[in-house]
Design an enzyme around this catalytic site. Structure first.
Site, PDB file in Angstrom:
ATOM      1  N   HIS A 197      -2.510   7.021   5.148  1.00  0.00           N
ATOM      2  CA  HIS A 197      -3.057   5.899   4.384  1.00  0.00           C
ATOM      3  C   HIS A 197      -4.312   5.347   5.040  1.00  0.00           C
ATOM      4  CE1 HIS A 197      -3.615   2.136   2.428  1.00  0.00           C
ATOM      5  NE2 HIS A 197      -3.154   1.415   3.425  1.00  0.00           N
ATOM      6  N   HIS A 203      -1.794  20.026   6.550  1.00  0.00           N
ATOM      7  CA  HIS A 203      -2.678  18.928   6.154  1.00  0.00           C
ATOM      8  C   HIS A 203      -1.947  17.587   6.275  1.00  0.00           C
ATOM      9  CE1 HIS A 203      -5.253  22.080   4.516  1.00  0.00           C
ATOM     10  NE2 HIS A 203      -4.205  22.535   3.844  1.00  0.00           N
ATOM     11  N   HIS A 248     -14.393   5.914   4.415  1.00  0.00           N
ATOM     12  CA  HIS A 248     -15.846   5.751   4.421  1.00  0.00           C
ATOM     13  C   HIS A 248     -16.417   5.703   3.010  1.00  0.00           C
ATOM     14  CE1 HIS A 248     -20.075   7.205   4.700  1.00  0.00           C
ATOM     15  NE2 HIS A 248     -20.093   6.475   5.807  1.00  0.00           N
ATOM     16  N   ASN A 279     -10.549   0.969   1.526  1.00  0.00           N
ATOM     17  CA  ASN A 279      -9.087   0.920   1.410  1.00  0.00           C
ATOM     18  C   ASN A 279      -8.738   0.665  -0.061  1.00  0.00           C
ATOM     19  OD1 ASN A 279      -6.374   0.360   1.412  1.00  0.00           O
ATOM     20  ND2 ASN A 279      -6.435  -1.124   3.092  1.00  0.00           N
ATOM     21  N   CYS A 299       0.807  -1.229   0.000  1.00  0.00           N
ATOM     22  CA  CYS A 299       0.000   0.000   0.000  1.00  0.00           C
ATOM     23  C   CYS A 299       0.838   1.276   0.000  1.00  0.00           C
ATOM     24  CB  CYS A 299      -0.942   0.002   1.207  1.00  0.00           C
ATOM     25  SG  CYS A 299      -2.142  -1.356   1.192  1.00  0.00           S
ATOM     26  N   HIS A 351      12.448   1.021   5.441  1.00  0.00           N
ATOM     27  CA  HIS A 351      12.194  -0.396   5.153  1.00  0.00           C
ATOM     28  C   HIS A 351      12.649  -1.242   6.341  1.00  0.00           C
ATOM     29  CE1 HIS A 351      11.548  -4.055   2.990  1.00  0.00           C
ATOM     30  NE2 HIS A 351      11.423  -3.459   1.818  1.00  0.00           N
TER      31      HIS A 351
END
Length: 492
Positions: free
Chosen positions: A387, A383, A416, A420, A220, A299
């Site tokens: 994710h 802002h 919402h 995802n 993702c 990572h």
């Protein structure tokens, strides 16, 4: 009343401290400049001329100094990295025919898993607490009973998502297919041959010398990895355009088994995709929406727990799916700590860095049990695009970064409305902020993404211009309804 007075005083003390530290050089230079000006006013013209004559400037000295200044300036500007601009982007809006209301999702689950009522009940509990709404979408192949995840249906989904996003990008930017110099596609779980990047090249008849890349298996957080790759390529290829396609194809990844850890993605992942245009052309500076300031990748794959916490595998019956570990949130927290340790010094004001350093020294020297100071990232960014991996992910980051409900609103509303959408969720969130008319010139945006491996990636963008509320886009038909109240549990 006394508590209120003390809290107000503390607030102003903190504001005074922040202003003093963040503007230390200005505060220091103003009195020095004032003293010099006063002294010059006291001196007459003859005294000023005599001081200048006493310095004995020679023509050779002036020429050498001028040459040195020009040489240093030239070296600086030649070695300075090329600025990368985000000209514009588009998010895919699935058709209403692909929508999956809770009732439809649960009816399908009962029919597909009719021999395993406990698995159906588990999915219902997850869906009730997921934070998803009634308008999220799944691809056509998943609407069949049973689902038909064939290679052809997966390609059809890829074409529907990618080509629609590309067409919107062409329309929004005036970009022509022949103007694309670099093409990067990231899709984690669907990697056909020919690749998705080749599919795009074939569809739009792109140039034969285009530099194309197809990233798979990156999870993702792959969208920011694509941005990083594009940034590096734009440093060595002047006057170039880079198009990034960020998506996840759901069709071939629908899990048909009964393992609970592998049923979770069925409940959370939905259709989505984004097309992003980056450029290093100076002419694009005036029309670009954002400028890339920083990008930090972390990572944790060297650690076994991190590596195995999100794993594509077969269950005992041979059904392939994504296994999400119970330690996922803990591992994500550790990855986030590593990431913000790197990005903090790049973005935090001096006041926050000084407090963090003082806390670190105090814990190392005086008392290890001291509570560590958590930097206030709200002073660095206006802002936040976190994710939208699930309600738990957003809750955890809101708590750890001490953010308000408004700061995580874009993430919650994206979850919402669209679910995802994997790597593309960051762009739906950015689009939400723009659709609400909140993006002003010089505003800073922090995008945070997590992915399998385990990875935590951050990107910092600065807004080039106040962005007008768009009249089209993924949010155009529903933004007036948002934000909406999302209960802790939606009873089905």
């Amino acid at each position: 009343m006394s508590n209120f007075s003390s809290s107000v005083k503390l607030k102003y003390v903190k504001l005074g401290y922040q202003y003093l530290i963040n503007n230390f050089l200005t505060v220091l230079l103003i009195p020095i400049i004032a003293i010099i000006v006063i002294e010059l006013l006291r001196m007459g013209p003859e005294e000023i001329l005599s001081v200048l004559n006493s310095l004995h400037f020679e023509l050779l000295h002036i020429l050498c100094s001028s040459f040195l200044i020009i040489f240093v300036s030239t070296v600086y500007f030649m070695s300075k990295p090329r600025t990368v601009y985000l000209v514009d982007y588009s998010c895919y809006k699935p058709p209403v025919t692909c929508r999956v209301p809770f009732s439809s999702f649960m009816e399908h689950s009962r029919l597909i898993l009719k021999d395993n009522p406990k698995s159906v009940e588990f999915q219902m509990r997850i869906l009730e607490r997921s934070g998803l709404g009634e308008e999220t979408c799944l691809p056509p192949a998943i609407h069949y009973i049973p689902p038909t995840p064939t290679m052809e249906s997966a390609r059809n989904e890829a074409q529907m998502v990618i080509f629609t996003a590309m067409e919107d990008l062409f329309k929004n930017t005036g970009l022509k297919p022949k103007d694309i110099d670099i093409l990067i596609v990231n899709c984690s779980l669907f990697s056909p041959t020919p690749s998705l990047s080749a599919m795009i090249i074939n569809k739009y008849k792109l140039r034969s010398n285009i530099k194309s890349y197809n990233l798979s298996g990156m999870g993702c957080s792959a969208s920011l990895i694509s941005v990083d790759v594009a940034r590096d390529l734009l440093q060595v290829h002047p006057n170039s355009n880079a198009v990034i396609i960020s998506t996840e194809i759901i069709t071939p990844n629908y899990y048909k088994g009964i393992e609970r850890a592998m049923l979770l993605p069925n409940c959370l992942f939905r259709m989505g995709g984004a097309a992003i245009l980056l450029s290093n052309r100076r002419s694009d500076r005036w029309r670009a929406k954002y400028k890339l300031c920083h990008l930090v990748r972390t990572h944790r794959g060297a650690d076994d727990k991190s590596y195995y916490c999100v794993m594509e595998q077969e269950d005992k019956n041979g059904n392939v799916g994504i296994n999400l570990s119970k330690d996922l949130m803990t591992i994500a927290g550790e990855a986030l700590k590593s990431n913000i340790t790197t990005i903090g010094p790049l973005v935090l004001p001096a006041s926050e860095q000084l407090l963090f350093l003082s806390s670190l020294i105090g814990r190392k020297i005086f008392n290890p049990k001291w509570k560590p100071y958590i930097p206030d990232f709200k002073q660095a960014f206006e802002h936040f695009c976190i994710h939208a991996g699930g309600r738990a992910v957003i809750d955890e980051l809101q708590k750890n970064l001490q953010l308000s409900g408004e700061h995580v609103e874009a993430s919650r509303m994206t979850l919402h409305r669209f679910g995802n959408t994997s790597s593309s969720s960051l762009w739906y969130e950015l689009s939400y902020i723009e659709a609400q008319g909140r993006m002003k010139r010089s505003d800073r945006v922090w995008q945070i993404a997590f992915g399998s491996g385990f990875k935590c990636n951050s990107a910092v963008w600065k807004c080039n211009r106040t962005i007008k509320t768009p009249t089209d886009g993924a949010w155009s038909d529903c933004i007036e309804r948002y934000p909406v109240f999302i209960p802790e549990v939606v009873k089905l």
